[in-house]
Design a protein around this motif. Structure first.
Motif, mmCIF file in Angstrom:
data_model
loop_
_atom_site.group_PDB
_atom_site.id
_atom_site.type_symbol
_atom_site.label_atom_id
_atom_site.label_comp_id
_atom_site.label_asym_id
_atom_site.label_seq_id
_atom_site.Cartn_x
_atom_site.Cartn_y
_atom_site.Cartn_z
ATOM 1 N N PHE A 270 -0.638 3.452 -6.867
ATOM 2 C CA PHE A 270 -0.649 2.470 -5.835
ATOM 3 C C PHE A 270 -1.676 1.496 -6.563
ATOM 4 O O PHE A 270 -1.401 0.334 -6.040
ATOM 5 C CB PHE A 270 -1.207 3.330 -4.629
ATOM 6 N N ARG A 271 -2.416 1.987 -7.071
ATOM 7 C CA ARG A 271 -3.490 1.158 -7.780
ATOM 8 C C ARG A 271 -2.910 0.134 -8.755
ATOM 9 O O ARG A 271 -3.169 -1.224 -8.948
ATOM 10 C CB ARG A 271 -4.804 1.692 -8.175
ATOM 11 N N GLU A 288 -2.678 -11.307 4.168
ATOM 12 C CA GLU A 288 -1.743 -10.634 3.431
ATOM 13 C C GLU A 288 -2.304 -9.535 2.613
ATOM 14 O O GLU A 288 -1.897 -8.340 2.581
ATOM 15 C CB GLU A 288 -0.884 -11.471 2.575
ATOM 16 N N LEU A 289 -3.447 -9.894 1.991
ATOM 17 C CA LEU A 289 -4.212 -8.664 1.159
ATOM 18 C C LEU A 289 -4.879 -7.600 2.326
ATOM 19 O O LEU A 289 -4.538 -6.495 1.945
ATOM 20 C CB LEU A 289 -5.529 -9.253 0.586
ATOM 21 N N GLU A 290 -5.139 -7.917 3.417
ATOM 22 C CA GLU A 290 -5.692 -7.027 4.470
ATOM 23 C C GLU A 290 -4.396 -6.042 4.949
ATOM 24 O O GLU A 290 -4.583 -4.995 5.098
ATOM 25 C CB GLU A 290 -6.217 -7.799 5.623
ATOM 26 N N HIS A 291 -3.420 -6.499 4.917
ATOM 27 C CA HIS A 291 -2.184 -5.770 5.305
ATOM 28 C C HIS A 291 -1.272 -4.890 4.537
ATOM 29 O O HIS A 291 -0.415 -4.558 4.762
ATOM 30 C CB HIS A 291 -1.156 -6.857 6.462
ATOM 31 N N MET A 292 -1.903 -5.061 3.099
ATOM 32 C CA MET A 292 -1.090 -4.384 2.270
ATOM 33 C C MET A 292 -0.931 -2.942 2.549
ATOM 34 O O MET A 292 0.405 -2.544 2.218
ATOM 35 C CB MET A 292 -1.772 -4.486 0.679
ATOM 36 N N PRO A 293 -1.693 -2.245 2.907
ATOM 37 C CA PRO A 293 -1.249 -0.618 3.172
ATOM 38 C C PRO A 293 -0.442 -0.702 4.133
ATOM 39 O O PRO A 293 0.577 0.205 4.402
ATOM 40 C CB PRO A 293 -2.823 0.048 3.687
ATOM 41 N N MET A 294 -0.520 -1.563 5.099
ATOM 42 C CA MET A 294 0.482 -1.549 6.423
ATOM 43 C C MET A 294 1.877 -1.814 5.763
ATOM 44 O O MET A 294 2.724 -1.411 6.382
ATOM 45 C CB MET A 294 0.055 -2.683 7.374
ATOM 46 N N GLY A 295 1.885 -2.909 4.779
ATOM 47 C CA GLY A 295 3.251 -3.154 4.217
ATOM 48 C C GLY A 295 3.988 -2.041 3.523
ATOM 49 O O GLY A 295 4.920 -1.799 3.696
ATOM 50 N N VAL A 337 5.052 8.885 4.727
ATOM 51 C CA VAL A 337 4.211 8.056 5.591
ATOM 52 C C VAL A 337 3.010 9.023 6.116
ATOM 53 O O VAL A 337 1.877 8.509 6.011
ATOM 54 C CB VAL A 337 5.040 7.878 6.979
ATOM 55 N N ARG A 338 3.157 10.059 6.266
ATOM 56 C CA ARG A 338 2.030 11.127 6.479
ATOM 57 C C ARG A 338 1.138 11.077 5.672
ATOM 58 O O ARG A 338 -0.275 11.103 6.092
ATOM 59 C CB ARG A 338 2.597 12.417 6.669
ATOM 60 N N ASP A 339 1.394 11.148 4.376
ATOM 61 C CA ASP A 339 0.485 11.205 3.263
ATOM 62 C C ASP A 339 -0.158 9.927 3.152
ATOM 63 O O ASP A 339 -1.501 9.861 2.944
ATOM 64 C CB ASP A 339 1.421 11.461 1.894
ATOM 65 N N MET A 340 0.296 8.737 3.264
ATOM 66 C CA MET A 340 -0.377 7.583 3.140
ATOM 67 C C MET A 340 -1.372 7.534 4.425
ATOM 68 O O MET A 340 -2.408 7.078 4.153
ATOM 69 C CB MET A 340 0.731 6.350 3.550
ATOM 70 N N GLU A 341 -0.829 7.853 5.688
ATOM 71 C CA GLU A 341 -1.966 8.034 6.590
ATOM 72 C C GLU A 341 -3.107 8.786 6.462
ATOM 73 O O GLU A 341 -4.460 8.576 6.636
ATOM 74 C CB GLU A 341 -1.470 8.698 7.963
ATOM 75 N N SER A 342 -3.118 9.897 5.594
ATOM 76 C CA SER A 342 -4.012 10.745 5.188
ATOM 77 C C SER A 342 -4.713 10.039 3.989
ATOM 78 O O SER A 342 -6.049 10.423 3.864
ATOM 79 C CB SER A 342 -3.689 12.125 4.479
ATOM 80 N N LYS A 343 -4.361 9.016 3.437
ATOM 81 C CA LYS A 343 -5.173 8.312 2.345
ATOM 82 C C LYS A 343 -5.589 6.908 2.583
ATOM 83 O O LYS A 343 -5.598 5.796 1.877
ATOM 84 C CB LYS A 343 -3.897 8.359 0.981
ATOM 85 N N TRP A 344 -5.386 6.496 4.001
ATOM 86 C CA TRP A 344 -5.368 5.329 4.654
ATOM 87 C C TRP A 344 -6.640 4.204 4.309
ATOM 88 O O TRP A 344 -6.538 3.249 3.564
ATOM 89 C CB TRP A 344 -5.255 5.492 5.925
ATOM 90 N N GLU A 346 -8.743 5.036 1.695
ATOM 91 C CA GLU A 346 -8.655 4.931 -0.021
ATOM 92 C C GLU A 346 -7.846 3.878 -0.398
ATOM 93 O O GLU A 346 -7.842 3.058 -1.211
ATOM 94 C CB GLU A 346 -8.019 6.323 -0.523
ATOM 95 N N MET A 347 -6.732 3.764 0.499
ATOM 96 C CA MET A 347 -5.522 2.561 0.163
ATOM 97 C C MET A 347 -6.291 1.001 0.327
ATOM 98 O O MET A 347 -5.975 0.327 -0.456
ATOM 99 C CB MET A 347 -4.324 2.768 0.844
ATOM 100 N N HIS A 348 -6.908 1.270 1.613
ATOM 101 C CA HIS A 348 -7.566 -0.105 1.834
ATOM 102 C C HIS A 348 -8.905 -0.267 0.815
ATOM 103 O O HIS A 348 -9.064 -1.478 0.382
ATOM 104 C CB HIS A 348 -8.449 -0.027 3.155
ATOM 105 N N ARG A 349 -9.410 0.623 0.360
ATOM 106 C CA ARG A 349 -10.669 0.483 -0.491
ATOM 107 C C ARG A 349 -9.919 0.014 -1.968
ATOM 108 O O ARG A 349 -10.665 -0.945 -2.586
ATOM 109 C CB ARG A 349 -11.324 1.733 -0.772
ATOM 110 N N ILE A 350 -8.891 0.662 -2.386
ATOM 111 C CA ILE A 350 -8.217 0.051 -3.654
ATOM 112 C C ILE A 350 -8.036 -1.176 -3.702
ATOM 113 O O ILE A 350 -8.222 -2.041 -4.430
ATOM 114 C CB ILE A 350 -7.063 0.965 -3.893
ATOM 115 N N VAL A 351 -7.210 -1.785 -2.550
ATOM 116 C CA VAL A 351 -6.828 -3.151 -2.235
ATOM 117 C C VAL A 351 -8.061 -4.047 -2.281
ATOM 118 O O VAL A 351 -8.266 -5.020 -3.167
ATOM 119 C CB VAL A 351 -6.277 -3.441 -1.059
ATOM 120 N N LYS A 352 -9.295 -3.499 -1.767
ATOM 121 C CA LYS A 352 -10.604 -4.413 -1.875
ATOM 122 C C LYS A 352 -10.959 -4.494 -3.293
ATOM 123 O O LYS A 352 -11.596 -5.605 -3.701
ATOM 124 C CB LYS A 352 -11.423 -3.827 -0.853
#
Length: 356
Positions: A270-271, A288-295, A337-344, A346-352
């Motif tokens: 993902f990173r 767009e950057l903010e919504h990347m995990p949602m994408g 999807v469930r795994d993404m939700e458990s890492k939500w 972290e996903m946002h932190r990586i994008v930042k």
């Protein structure tokens, strides 16, 4: 068969006479051939699947416009799929009920089905990010929708509800947990569509099939060279392309894996992709950057909904090779999807971190 293909090839402005034309690649939609002429030049010949793409003229108009725009921005002709016109100047040939097109073969390139290293995945991000950046000044609204409502997630849900209400195969009762999973996320899955409609996210040119095998790599440098398969290029959100790449490339198991314990989202992958996409497409907006995990979540969920819908409907759309194949596919996507939700978080932190 070859003589028939030679006859079709002669309608195009090739260098030399065709001497061979053999099936090529592993695409599932169009029939693809590699043609060689007396000059040694190689070309790709394709019969366009007009059952999938109902309006071939609009499809080819999109591809011609996009290719012309990209060619103005590069010094390397190999970095763009160059279409070969017919003798009369058309972008495709219609004959005997079929539609054909020809393009230059991209010499010195390789096509991978799966990344062999993190660097391969990073280069696919560079390829798709650069594609997005180079087309950032193209008027996306002028493109035709080659497959209407392709990533209209609310419309995918509408179709799901219709099939569920009919339950033509009597399968709904056995998949109640999957149905509940889909319904619980329905409102959230409209986030990107609604933001695009409201102008919160910009309308962009999107590829809509951002698997690794749609980026050719330079055979010597292994760097991203050329984005191919422009059939689904349409107006949309950059998050469709980004999200589908994550869905496909950061998953730790195959799309139809039956052992769900093998399916996770690899945060390192993902990173890697996020880093490459942001680096190659500096024009992405804050939203767009903010919504990347949602994408990533939306594209995965949408795909799962489509698989489950097809399973409930009797497996008419996606080809199956075993009983319950589409159900297996839906379950892998829901597990992802469930795994993404458990890492939500972290996903946002990586994008930042990758935006800094």
């Amino acid at each position: 068969m070859n003589e028939k293909l030679f006859e079709i090839l002669r309608h195009f402005r090739l260098q030399g006479e065709p001497v061979s034309c053999e099936p090529y690649g592993c695409g599932h939609i169009n029939n693809t051939y590699l043609a060689v002429t007396t000059t040694g030049r190689r070309y790709i010949l394709q019969r366009i699947n007009h059952n999938t793409f109902k309006n071939v003229a609009a499809l080819m108009e999109n591809i011609a416009a996009i290719s012309d725009h990209l060619l103005q921005k590069t010094d390397d002709p190999r970095s763009v799929m160059t279409q070969i016109r017919t003798q009369s100047g058309e972008t495709y040939l219609y004959t005997d009920g079929n539609y054909w097109r020809t393009s230059d073969f991209v010499e010195g390139s390789i096509c991978l089905q799966l990344p062999e290293t993190d660097e391969d995945f990073y280069q696919s991000a560079i390829g798709f990010g650069r594609f997005q950046q180079m087309l950032s000044d193209f008027p996306a609204e002028k493109l035709h929708e080659t497959i209407p409502n392709f990533h209209n997630t609310p419309d995918r849900y509408r179709i799901f509800h219709e099939v569920l209400a009919r339950d033509p195969m009597g399968r709904a009762a056995e998949v109640k947990p999957e149905i509940d999973f889909v319904l619980a996320r329905e409102k959230e899955m409209a986030t990107i569509y609604n933001a695009l409609k409201a102008g919160i996210l910009p309308l962009r040119v999107t590829h809509n099939d951002t698997k690794l095998n749609n980026v050719l790599l330079d055979a010597q440098t292994r760097k991203a060279l050329c984005v191919i398969d422009l059939d689904t290029v349409m107006p949309g959100s950059s998050l469709y392309d980004y999200g589908d790449s994550i869905r496909f490339g950061a998953a730790t198991a195959a799309e139809d894996e039956q052992d769900l314990t093998k399916m996770e989202m690899d945060l390192n992958r993902f990173r890697v992709f996020t880093r490459g996409y942001i680096a190659a497409c500096p024009g992405l907006t804050e939203k767009e950057l903010e919504h990347m995990p949602m994408g990533a979540k939306t594209m995965t969920m949408e795909c799962g909904v489509r698989f489950l819908t097809d399973y409930l409907d009797g497996d008419h759309y996606f080809a199956i090779h075993r009983e319950g194949h589409n159900l297996d596919r839906a379950r892998t996507q829901f597990k992802l999807v469930r795994d993404m939700e458990s890492k939500w978080d972290e996903m946002h932190r990586i994008v930042k971190e990758e935006t800094k």
